[in-house]
Design an enzyme around this catalytic site. Structure first.
Site, short mmCIF file in Angstrom:
data_model
loop_
_atom_site.label_atom_id
_atom_site.label_comp_id
_atom_site.label_asym_id
_atom_site.label_seq_id
_atom_site.Cartn_x
_atom_site.Cartn_y
_atom_site.Cartn_z
N SER A 233 0.75 -1.10 -0.04
CA SER A 233 -0.04 0.10 -0.06
C SER A 233 0.76 1.45 0.03
CB SER A 233 -0.87 0.05 1.25
OG SER A 233 0.04 -0.02 2.30
N LYS A 234 0.13 2.43 -0.34
CA LYS A 234 0.94 3.66 -0.06
C LYS A 234 1.59 3.87 1.11
CE LYS A 234 0.12 8.16 -1.84
NZ LYS A 234 -0.92 9.17 -1.94
N ARG A 235 1.12 3.43 2.32
CA ARG A 235 1.54 3.57 3.31
C ARG A 235 2.89 2.47 3.57
NH1 ARG A 235 1.41 0.91 8.06
NH2 ARG A 235 0.11 -0.79 7.46
N SER A 238 5.76 4.01 1.53
CA SER A 238 6.64 5.20 2.16
C SER A 238 7.35 4.71 3.68
CB SER A 238 5.55 6.23 2.90
OG SER A 238 4.82 5.91 3.56
#
Ligand code: GLU
Ligand code: ZN
Length: 461
Positions: A233-235, A238
């Site tokens: 996921s984007k989380r 990052s």
């Protein structure tokens, strides 16, 4: 076979996340398995988005994972002359043309294609136009219109692309600054890369790159496109590798986990890094996508922690104890013993530090969990602990085995069962009802602390 040379080519615009680390690991494993070279190229041509901080973070993460690279890292931004030279060559050979289409014109073309329900492919309308120095332009590479481009991908198998689906590719802006698909070819060739191993998201770029290799008269490398990772996921994208380090994962466990995202060896789950090097083969990389499962990663971390010698575990745990305020040395004998007592249960080094902290707090400031106190330090239990404490005062051989014998004998004399003593003692010594075995705890705490803590419990905490 001549020497295998692979590379990891991150753009320094963010962190090294699990996906990038997997690409790096597979390249590194293939190099180490074959006795080849693992090269690092920092793709920093996008000066706006690239940062030195990101370059440093990526390099630190690779080092922590143990993915050491051979030769000096190549910074793509230092290779501009080579890129310009390659462009000049294609201009001289009339393989490129200037495209003057404005963004509005391109938008209109795209919309028309959409309305006609066909995939938009630039139609080459600027090919053959005469030069107009008053207008901005980009350089387009002319793709063949007939035949097909075949890539025999080491993971994905044979991938055929009809050339009519290959759009004349924009390879450079009007100032000559070149774009990804072009520079990647020039640099991979210059670095002598024999195998391009990267994520499957680059598979559609590959036929375009193959055409560029051929136009430039360069040897086309082998390709291996790794399956996508589901759930990244984007989380999670990052979250850099350093965040796993901070959470108390070991590099072996992280490598082990990400190796299994797309590669397998029977149904074996746990591998040391050395075993991965020994067993890894590109031909065993699966085409099927792997899904992230962080619980599994934690479980693997636990398995790796269990396999460590207590001395090693202590040296890994010490920084985590320092972080929560203990001034402790990594070769402290009590820390080594303490680690051994919780080794089976600790899932991360953070967890391990929490599990051993009770050993190191001063006796007078050990905190007691209210519900454990209520349940186990009843009046009756405390009067028993008082007797246990008096008995222990006379024990001179303070070892696990002898403590066990003394407490056993004490129970027999007083017609008690061990369970009448064990939980209250554990609460008295650790502050909570869960923890290592009672005699391990006593042995590791030492006589002075054991008696002091029993004393606190007897008096009522
Ligand atoms: N810099 C590119 C990326 O990070 C490299 C792609 C490649 O390996 O060719 O996606
Ligand atoms: Zn055009």
């Amino acid at each position: 076979m001549s020497e295998i040379r692979v590379r990891f080519a991150p753009s320094p615009t963010g962190v090294l996340h699990l996906g990038g680390a997997r690409t790096a690991l597979f390249n590194w494993l293939w190099a180490r398995h074959t006795g080849g070279k693992f090269l690092l190229r920092i793709e920093d041509t996008d000066r706006q988005r690239s940062t030195d901080e990101s370059t440093r973070a990526i390099m630190d993460a690779l080092k922590w994972l143990g993915l050491d690279w051979d030769e000096e890292p190549v910074f793509q931004s230092t290779r501009i002359d080579a890129h310009k030279e390659a462009l000049e060559k294609l201009i001289a050979q009339h393989r490129v043309y200037k495209c003057y289409c404005t963004p509005e014109e391109r938008k209109a073309m795209r919309e028309q294609a959409q309305a006609e329900k066909r995939t938009f492919i630039y139609d080459g309308r600027c090919d053959g136009k005469s030069d107009d120095s008053s207008k901005p332009f980009v350089w387009r590479f002319r793709m063949p219109k007939e035949g097909e481009t075949v890539v025999n991908d080491l993971v994905q198998g044979i991938v055929r692309t009809p050339n009519e689906e290959l759009e004349d590719l924009v390879i450079a802006r009007s100032d000559g600054s070149p774009l990804y698909n072009f520079v990647v070819v020039i640099d991979d060739a210059a670095m002598g890369v024999t195998h391009v191993i990267r994520g499957k998201d680059h598979l559609t770029n590959t036929p375009k790159q193959v055409q560029l290799y051929q136009a430039l008269g360069l040897k086309v490398p082998e390709f291996g496109h790794l399956p996508l990772i589901l759930g990244l996921s984007k989380r999670l994208r990052s979250a850099g590798i350093e965040s796993y380090k901070e959470q108390g994962y070991t590099p072996e466990a992280v490598n082990n986990y990400i190796a299994r995202l797309g590669w397998s060896h029977g149904d074996q789950e746990q591998f040391s890094s050395a075993q991965l090097v020994e067993l890894f083969d590109l031909k065993d990389v699966n085409r099927a996508e792997g899904a992230l499962n962080l619980e599994k990663m934690e479980w693997l971390n636990q398995q790796h922690l269990q396999d460590k010698a207590p001395e090693v575990l202590a040296s890994l745990a010490a920084p985590f104890l320092m972080k929560i305020g203990f001034d402790i040395k990594e070769d402290d004998p009590q820390l080594i013993r303490a680690c051994a007592t919780v080794q089976k249960r600790a899932r991360t080094l953070v967890d391990l530090a929490e599990r051993v902290r009770f050993y190191f707090v001063p006796d007078e400031s050990l905190a007691y969990e209210a519900k454990s106190v209520k349940k186990h330090l009843t009046e009756e239990a405390r009067s028993r602990l008082d007797k246990v404490r008096q008995m222990l005062q006379d024990v001179s051989d303070w070892s696990e085995a002898s403590l066990h014998d003394s407490v056993q004998a004490f129970c027999e004399e007083n017609e008690l069962k061990l369970k009448h003593i064990a939980q209250p003692s554990r609460v008295a010594l650790t502050g909570s009802q869960t923890g290592p075995g009672l005699f391990e705890i006593m042995d590791t705490l030492g006589k002075v602390s054991t008696l002091a803590r029993l004393g606190r419990a007897v008096e009522g905490v």
